[in-house]
Write an enzyme that holds these catalytic residues in place. Structure first.
Site, short mmCIF file in Angstrom:
data_model
loop_
_atom_site.label_atom_id
_atom_site.label_comp_id
_atom_site.label_asym_id
_atom_site.label_seq_id
_atom_site.Cartn_x
_atom_site.Cartn_y
_atom_site.Cartn_z
N LYS A 83 45.89 30.09 62.26
CA LYS A 83 44.66 30.77 62.67
C LYS A 83 43.53 29.75 62.74
O LYS A 83 43.30 28.98 61.79
CB LYS A 83 44.27 31.83 61.64
CG LYS A 83 44.90 33.19 61.86
CD LYS A 83 44.31 34.17 60.87
CE LYS A 83 44.57 35.59 61.25
NZ LYS A 83 44.06 36.53 60.22
O1 G3P Z 1 43.44 39.50 59.10
C1 G3P Z 1 42.20 39.64 59.64
C2 G3P Z 1 41.62 41.03 59.68
O2 G3P Z 1 42.59 41.96 59.96
C3 G3P Z 1 40.73 41.35 58.52
O3 G3P Z 1 40.44 42.71 58.41
O4 G3P Z 1 39.69 44.59 57.04
O5 G3P Z 1 38.96 42.27 56.41
O6 G3P Z 1 38.03 43.40 58.44
P1 G3P Z 1 39.21 43.25 57.53
#
Ligand code: G3P
Length: 217
Positions: A83
Site C-alpha cells: 500500500k
Molecule cells: O484498510 C483501510 C480502510 O478500510 C480503513 O477503514 O474503517 O479505518 O475507515 P476505516
C-alpha cells in the site's frame, strides 16, 4: 466481485477462509497495532493463509523510502501487495515499483482526481475510503461510481478496492457500481450472511421435519 477481508486478525481470516469467502486481505498500521504483534511475523502468517493478494502498508514519506520498504515487504511472500499513500512521492514510488513487478495498492484515496493520477501511475489497485467520506457528509459511493466510469473510459487495468466499508449496503452498492473488489471488516461480513427471514424459515422447517420424523436431525 472479489471479497477481501479488511483485518490483521488471524482468527477472523482463518474463519472466513474456511467459509470460502476470502479472495485477499488488506491491512494498515492501525489494524496491525490492534493485534499487538510485529508486522513482519503477522503478515507472513496471513500471506500463508490466503491465496490472493495481501496488502501491507508502506510508512515512508519519500519515493526512496517507500521503494526500499516495498522491496523488503515484497520478499515476505509472493502474494504481497504494498500500500502506497496517495502523495506525489507515493506516485513516483508506484511507477518504480510496478516497473520492478511489485504490485501496489494506492491508499487514502478520497477524490476522482487522485484516483485518475493513481491509475496513470500504473497502480495495480486503488482504494477509495468510502466510509470516511460518508462520515464527513461526502458521497463515498459517488466516488466509486466516478472511478469506475473514468477507468472504463480509458481502459485502465487498475482494480478498485472499495475500502472503509461500514455496513453490508456499502458492499451491495459497490457491486452495483461494478467495483472489482470490496475489502470488508469481519463484523460487516458476518452481517452479510444474516437475514431474520432465513432464521425464521430454518426454524419452521426444522420443526415441521421433527413433527413428521419425531425428532430433530
Ligand atoms: O484498510 C483501510 C480502510 O478500510 C480503513 O477503514 O474503517 O479505518 O475507515 P476505516
Amino acid at each position: 466481485m472479489k471479497f477481501f477481508l479488511d483485518t490483521a486478525n488471524v482468527e477472523q481470516i482463518k474463519r472466513a477462509v474456511k467459509a470460502g469467502v476470502v479472495d485477499g486481505v488488506t491491512t494498515n498500521p492501525t489494524l496491525i497495532a490492534k493485534e499487538g504483534r510485529s508486522q513482519h511475523a503477522l503478515i507472513k502468517e496471513i500471506a500463508a493463509l490466503v491465496k490472493g493478494p495481501v496488502s501491507v502498508e508502506g510508512n515512508g514519506t519519500t519515493c526512496d523510502e517507500l521503494v526500499k520498504e516495498a522491496e523488503v515487504y515484497s520478499k515476505w511472500a509472493p502474494n504481497i501487495v504494498v500500500k502506497i499513500p496517495m502523495t506525489e512521492e507515493g506516485m513516483k514510488a508506484v511507477r518504480v515499483l510496478e516497473k520492478k513487478g511489485i504490485r501496489t495498492n494506492v491508499t487514502l484515496v478520497f477524490s476522482p482526481s487522485q484516483a485518475l493520477i493513481a491509475a496513470k501511475a500504473g497502480a495495480s489497485f486503488v482504494s477509495p475510503f468510502i466510509g470516511r467520506l460518508d462520515d464527513n457528509s461526502m458521497d463515498g459511493m459517488g466516488l466509486v461510481r466516478d472511478m469506475m466510469q473514468i477507468y472504463k473510459n480509458y481502459g485502465f487495468n487498475t482494480q478498485v478496492i472499495v475500502a472503509s466499508i461500514r455496513h453490508p449496503l456499502h458492499v451491495v452498492e459497490a457491486a452495483r457500481a461494478g467495483a472489482h473488489i470490496a475489502t470488508i471488516p469481519a463484523d460487516v461480513l458476518a452481517k452479510m450472511w444474516n437475514h431474520p427471514l432465513t432464521d425464521a424459515g430454518i426454524k419452521k422447517f426444522r420443526e415441521d421435519f421433527a413433527k413428521v420424523e419425531g425428532k430433530y436431525l
